[in-house]
Scaffold this active site. Structure first.
Site, short mmCIF file in Angstrom:
data_model
loop_
_atom_site.label_atom_id
_atom_site.label_comp_id
_atom_site.label_asym_id
_atom_site.label_seq_id
_atom_site.Cartn_x
_atom_site.Cartn_y
_atom_site.Cartn_z
N GLU A 10 -12.28 3.37 -1.45
CA GLU A 10 -11.95 4.36 -2.57
C GLU A 10 -11.33 3.96 -3.89
OE1 GLU A 10 -8.26 6.04 -0.32
OE2 GLU A 10 -9.71 6.95 1.07
N ASP A 47 0.81 -1.25 -0.11
CA ASP A 47 0.06 0.09 0.12
C ASP A 47 0.98 1.28 -0.20
OD1 ASP A 47 -3.33 0.51 1.07
OD2 ASP A 47 -1.72 2.02 0.94
N ILE A 48 0.51 2.37 -0.73
CA ILE A 48 1.29 3.35 -1.08
C ILE A 48 1.25 4.31 0.28
CG2 ILE A 48 -0.45 4.94 -1.88
CD1 ILE A 48 1.91 5.45 -4.17
N HIS A 92 -10.30 -5.36 -3.24
CA HIS A 92 -8.76 -5.37 -2.73
C HIS A 92 -9.19 -5.96 -1.28
CE1 HIS A 92 -9.99 -1.30 -2.69
NE2 HIS A 92 -9.31 -1.27 -1.50
N MET A 93 -8.02 -6.87 -0.94
CA MET A 93 -7.85 -7.22 0.63
C MET A 93 -6.91 -6.33 1.24
SD MET A 93 -7.71 -11.02 1.75
CE MET A 93 -9.22 -11.77 1.72
N HIS A 94 -7.06 -5.67 2.24
CA HIS A 94 -5.75 -5.17 2.94
C HIS A 94 -5.34 -6.27 4.00
CE1 HIS A 94 -6.84 -0.65 2.29
NE2 HIS A 94 -8.13 -1.26 1.98
N ASN A 140 -12.90 -3.38 1.98
CA ASN A 140 -13.96 -2.08 2.37
C ASN A 140 -14.78 -2.09 1.24
OD1 ASN A 140 -12.86 -0.92 4.67
ND2 ASN A 140 -11.23 -0.10 3.53
P1 AMP Z 1 -9.80 1.56 0.12
O1 AMP Z 1 -10.19 2.58 1.12
O2 AMP Z 1 -10.17 0.07 0.89
O3 AMP Z 1 -10.58 1.80 -1.36
O4 AMP Z 1 -8.28 1.42 -0.13
C1 AMP Z 1 -7.45 2.09 -0.99
C2 AMP Z 1 -5.75 1.71 -0.84
O5 AMP Z 1 -5.27 2.19 -1.90
C3 AMP Z 1 -5.31 2.82 0.25
O6 AMP Z 1 -4.99 2.13 1.36
C4 AMP Z 1 -4.32 3.62 -0.54
O7 AMP Z 1 -3.37 3.91 0.34
C5 AMP Z 1 -4.06 2.68 -1.76
N1 AMP Z 1 -3.61 3.16 -2.80
C6 AMP Z 1 -3.98 3.98 -3.40
N2 AMP Z 1 -3.16 4.20 -4.78
C7 AMP Z 1 -2.31 3.51 -4.61
C8 AMP Z 1 -1.06 3.15 -5.57
N3 AMP Z 1 -0.84 3.62 -6.60
N4 AMP Z 1 -0.27 2.08 -5.18
C9 AMP Z 1 -0.37 1.56 -3.82
N5 AMP Z 1 -1.69 1.55 -3.25
C10 AMP Z 1 -2.54 2.54 -3.48
#
Ligand code: AMP
Ligand code: ZN
Length: 114
Positions: free
Chosen positions: A95, A30-31, A100-102, A87
């Site tokens: 977002e 994650d970025i 995606h799974m964190h 989420n």
């Molecule tokens: P969500 O709120 O579950 O949709 O999480 C989206 C996640 O994607 C967030 O934790 C961001 O930090 C991550 N994210 C967004 N852009 C990137 C990227 N280019 N590379 C890696 N992670 C990203």
């Protein structure tokens, strides 16, 4: 899917720190990490959310779990533990609309969630 950030990451059209990839899943850092270890595990196929999954996606989504297990082992946190979060939709602050799974770990988390 065109203009999807996570499709572009799995296709390597934009750079990311991929730690594992096969024909079904991609695992990358994650970025904006919120834990010492914060990985994202995605299917390469564009599935928007759990709510948008279709019949036949069960096998793909099951592979997110085996990828999480393997990534936890590779990260050295399989014994200390970790949290898996998906989420879905506005109330969960989704977002990126590619499921995606964190995977969060590497430190003791606060409880409860939410
Ligand atoms: P969500 O709120 O579950 O949709 O999480 C989206 C996640 O994607 C967030 O934790 C961001 O930090 C991550 N994210 C967004 N852009 C990137 C990227 N280019 N590379 C890696 N992670 C990203
Ligand atoms: Zn996508």
């Amino acid at each position: 899917m065109k203009d999807c950030l996570f499709c572009k990451i799995s296709n390597k059209e934009i750079p990311s720190e991929i730690v594992y990839q096969d024909e079904v899943v991609t695992v990358f850092k994650d970025i904006n990490p919120v834990a010492p270890i914060h990985l994202l595990i995605i299917p390469n196929r564009h599935i928007v959310s759990v709510q948008e999954m279709e019949s036949g996606d069960e096998e793909i989504l099951g592979k997110l779990f085996s990828a999480a297990k393997n990534a936890a082992e590779a990260s050295g946190i399989s014994d200390s533990g970790y949290r898996l979060i998906i989420n879905n939709g506005p109330d969960a602050n989704q977002e990126i609309f590619h499921i995606h799974m964190h995977l969060l770990g590497g430190g003791r988390m606060k409880h409860p969630m939410g």
